[in-house]
Design an enzyme around this catalytic site. Structure first.
Site, short mmCIF file in Angstrom:
data_model
loop_
_atom_site.label_atom_id
_atom_site.label_comp_id
_atom_site.label_asym_id
_atom_site.label_seq_id
_atom_site.Cartn_x
_atom_site.Cartn_y
_atom_site.Cartn_z
N SER A 167 0.87 -1.18 0.00
CA SER A 167 0.00 0.00 0.00
C SER A 167 0.90 1.23 0.00
O SER A 167 2.07 1.14 0.32
CB SER A 167 -0.87 0.02 1.25
OG SER A 167 -0.11 0.47 2.36
N ASP A 168 0.36 2.37 -0.35
CA ASP A 168 1.10 3.61 -0.11
C ASP A 168 0.87 4.00 1.35
O ASP A 168 0.04 3.40 2.06
CB ASP A 168 0.65 4.71 -1.08
CG ASP A 168 1.72 5.81 -1.22
OD1 ASP A 168 2.63 5.89 -0.37
OD2 ASP A 168 1.64 6.60 -2.19
N HIS A 169 1.60 5.01 1.76
CA HIS A 169 1.67 5.43 3.16
C HIS A 169 0.28 5.66 3.79
O HIS A 169 -0.45 6.57 3.41
CB HIS A 169 2.44 6.76 3.18
CG HIS A 169 3.14 7.03 4.45
ND1 HIS A 169 4.50 7.20 4.53
CD2 HIS A 169 2.68 7.15 5.70
CE1 HIS A 169 4.84 7.42 5.77
NE2 HIS A 169 3.76 7.40 6.51
#
Ligand code: NOJ
Length: 769
Positions: free
Chosen positions: A286-288
């Site tokens: 996932s992104d942040h």
């Protein structure tokens, strides 16, 4: 992905690591059989240990180092990112392989985007070179530097097609064109991984941001994306696919929605498309904080639901949020999440670690303490010569009236502008571990070029990047360590007066203007695309001196440069050119290098015209130049089309194209037509240019673009030299996704267009039977 033989050295290392019989053990006898090895590990893992592997932590304020080491020893962390120091990583890896029950190694990730210790030009600058060998070399050197700092995987390349320059992350990617960006994606992945991410000086590449992040509505970062499937498949998806086909081991999932469903919860995207249609076999992250954000998107009512949606969609690792760790064990035990979904994710994490060579040697890139660099920031660790070469390659000459450039080394030159001596900006954002003080500014570069020469370099700052205190505050807020944008406290008029006085003493004025690097960054979207007013005022005052005016542009997005085009005698687009930027730009300004870059984006006339891209679909009422404009598609208050087209860029020499010839007027299925054209250097200097081949499908079952780049060649020619270039036009180059998303070429006429930019082209038609 890759296969291994267990060397006696790694076998011994592994045996030492496995010294304590009380602990569960990766089975060395299975080590050369990836599937069996991972299955054996998973058989021994508890649910908590499995979930631990899915956790990706950002080193930094979010978790102090001692606590992190405890979490690793407890088997609760799969990998970290943002540590770039072998000394910092070694104890964590030791905690993982010596203290955690399963002894599964960690991986260490980082955003190695356009260099690591050495900063190379930002994405748009790399793309402007149209030179794939050079870009592959950038990724190779970046990998060598990053691996030497113990990094195993990079969140790169960024291959989001961007057609809205308001989007600040336009700077990171490679522009607007599916074909060019796909070539660059391939070059980057190949450079990073170098045949196998298991090599000690390779790093795994994790392509991002999947998918369509560059199409956020209005260019406002993190905004929604809503797009027809046909456009997706034809224009926006190919670069991710190209990176995956080149072997990228990872995919980072975008923060945006894709047609109503956040990418991080999007089963269609992550399973049907990525895994089933494309056959991706690697790791998704996932992104942040994106899993937590599913609640803010309004698709999950609480953390439990967010975790469930993400794991079911196929998000293997969760970056920087606690949702998986907190919720997945309970969800599995209560039967709300299938064990199989967790297992699938764990298998990918372990598989990626296997592919990075970490099970064979967890210290592959961390090395031994006695080999640690004494000073990780030492200048000797940089690759300055290639950085200068690559930076030269990406400079785009937009104007050069009266041969204002190259400058003479005997001249008195007034260098002005807020970016003339701006070290931090020259690096561009996502500059990895590049050190500001090691970066060469334009002032330094021009000074170097003039040393020992009779010419003189005068300098005045002339203006701040902006006089808007709110903007300065915003830009400095983005930066944690120190304020990047420092304001000269003199009045704007006093600064301009000084610059004008300096200009008056000179033969020529060079003005370095554009954006502070943070203006083209994550979350830095703009509503305006012109130069900030402080800089416009400076340029107007300089123009009024009557001295020849050369603009050197430093910026991270396409800007609208109307006044500048009318009034500058010469204009060089340099983007943010990296560690050796100042030397490289000076090379071009003084003619030691001949600019050969071509725009990988169209430069618009105004924000109102956005999106401005060259490969737009045909319409029923196109604007026709020279005809009355009523009831045709246009903006009535501005000229039509880009200010500078995609593919455009001048040289200090002249190139001419001969007629375009086709080997055949018809092509059978599976056959090819050869397009040939002669390019001549008609000027008086050696130089390079990029000959570009576009194709237009003249009538199809669906509306097709007016042209699409399908091939290009960069050629070097001596003065007077000519070369005949041949391009193979194959059936593959005619294929597209139709309304039913079937991929193929349709019979009929195709218009081949060859030019030195996308606008001025030679044309010839053939028929696909
Ligand atoms: C957020 C950004 O969107 C992404 O590109 C980056 O890789 C991660 N943060 C990690 O730094």
């Amino acid at each position: 992905m890759s296969s291994f033989k267990l060397s006696s050295v790694t076998a011994a290392a592994l045996a030492a690591v496995l010294a304590s019989p009380a602990l569960a053990q990766p089975n060395p006898s299975l080590l050369n059989n990836k599937q069996a090895f991972i299955a054996d590990l998973m058989r021994q893992m508890t649910l908590e240990e499995k979930v631990g592997q899915l956790r990706l932590i950002s080193i930094g304020p979010e978790m102090p180092a001692p606590q992190l080491a405890r979490e690793v020893a407890a088997g609760k962390v799969g990998g970290t990112f943002n540590s770039v120091n072998r000394k910092e990583q070694r104890p964590l890896q030791e905690a993982a392989v010596k203290q955690s029950r399963m002894r599964i190694p960690m991986f260490f990730a980082y955003d190695v985007v356009h260099g690591h210790r050495t900063s190379f030009p930002i994405g748009l600058g790399l793309a402007s070179s149209w030179d794939m060998d050079s870009v592959r070399r950038v990724a190779r050197i970046s990998a060598i530097e990053a691996a030497a700092d113990g990094i195993d995987i990079t969140w790169s390349p960024t291959v989001d097609i961007a057609r809205d320059p308001r989007w600040g992350r336009s700077s990171e990617g490679f522009g607007e064109d599916p074909y060019l960006v796909s070539q660059l994606a391939r070059a980057m992945v190949t450079g990073f991984q170098n045949g196998s991410p298991a090599k000690a000086d390779s790093i795994m590449s994790s392509v991002k941001h999947f998918a369509l992040y560059g199409a956020v509505e209005g260019g406002r970062d993190y905004n929604v994306v809503d797009m027809s499937p046909m456009r997706m498949y034809n224009d926006y998806l190919p670069p991710y696919k190209a990176a995956i086909d080149a072997g990228a081991g990872g995919v980072m999932i975008a923060l945006n929605t894709v047609n109503g469903v956040p990418a991080s919860a999007n089963k269609w995207l992550l399973q049907d498309l990525l895994r089933k249609q494309w056959g991706f076999k690697g790791l998704t992250v996932s992104d942040h904080g994106a899993i937590t954000e599913l609640m803010r998107h309004g698709v999950a009512r609480d953390e439990k639901e967010a975790a469930r949606l993400a794991i079911e969609a196929g998000v293997d690792m969760s970056m920087a949020d606690q949702v998986y760790t907190a919720e997945l064990p309970g969800l599995v035990r209560s039967g709300q999440v299938k064990q199989r979904d967790v297992d699938n994710a764990v298998r990918e994490v372990l598989g990626a670690k296997y592919d990075m060579g970490l099970f064979h040697d967890p210290f592959l890139r961390i090395g031994k303490a006695e080999d640690d660099p004494v000073d990780p920031k030492a200048d000797s660790r940089l690759h300055r010569a290639p950085a200068r070469e690559v930076a030269r390659n990406g400079l785009v000459l937009l104007e050069n009236r009266n041969k204002t450039l190259p400058l003479k080394k005997g001249a008195t030159i007034a260098l002005v502008g807020p970016l003339a001596d701006a070290q931090v900006d020259m690096m561009g954002v996502w500059s990895g571990q590049a050190v500001t003080a090691q970066t060469v500014t334009l002032r330094q570069g021009m000074g170097n070029a003039l040393s020992g020469q009779s010419g003189k370099l005068l300098y005045a700052r002339g203006a701040n990047v902006t006089n808007d205190p709110a903007l300065v505050e915003y830009l400095n807020f983005l930066n944690w360590d120190s304020p990047e944008v420092t304001q000269d406290r003199r009045s704007p008029q006093a600064m301009i007066d000084e610059a004008v006085a300096t200009a008056r003493q000179a033969d020529v004025v060079v003005a370095a203007v554009g954006e502070a690097r943070g203006m083209s960054h994550e979350s830095s979207s703009r509503t305006r695309l012109d130069l900030p007013e402080s800089q416009q005022a400076l340029l107007k005052a300089l123009k009024a001196t009557g001295k020849p005016l050369v603009l050197v542009l430093l910026n991270g997005r396409p800007l609208a440069l109307n006044w500048e085009r009318e009034n500058a005698d010469a204009m060089l687009e340099t983007w943010f050119a990296g560690t050796e930027g100042g030397n490289a730009i000076a090379d071009a300004l003084f003619g030691d290098a001949n600019p050969s870059g071509k725009l990988p984006v169209s430069l618009p006339r105004s924000v109102g015209q956005v999106p401005t891209y060259y490969n737009y679909p045909r319409i029923g009422r196109p604007f026709t130049p020279g005809k009355p404009g009523n009831y045709t598609s246009q903006y009535f208050d501005e000229p039509q089309g880009a200010l500078y087209p995609f593919g455009y860029g001048l040289s200090y020499t002249e190139f001419q194209l001969g007629e375009l010839t086709l080997s055949n007027r018809s092509m059978p299925r599976g056959g090819k037509v050869e397009a040939s054209i002669t390019v001549t250097n008609t000027g008086d200097r050696a130089g390079e240019t990029v000959v570009q081949l576009y194709i237009q499908d003249l009538a199809a079952s669906v509306v097709r673009p007016v042209k699409e780049l399908k091939d290009f060649q960069k050629v070097m020619l001596k003065p007077g030299e000519k070369k005949t270039l041949r391009f193979d036009v194959t059936e593959d180059k005619l294929k597209f996704y139709n309304a039913r998303l079937e991929y193929g070429a349709e019979a009929g006429d195709f218009n081949v267009q060859v030019g030195l930019d996308s606008q001025t082209v030679k044309e010839a038609v053939f028929e696909l039977k």
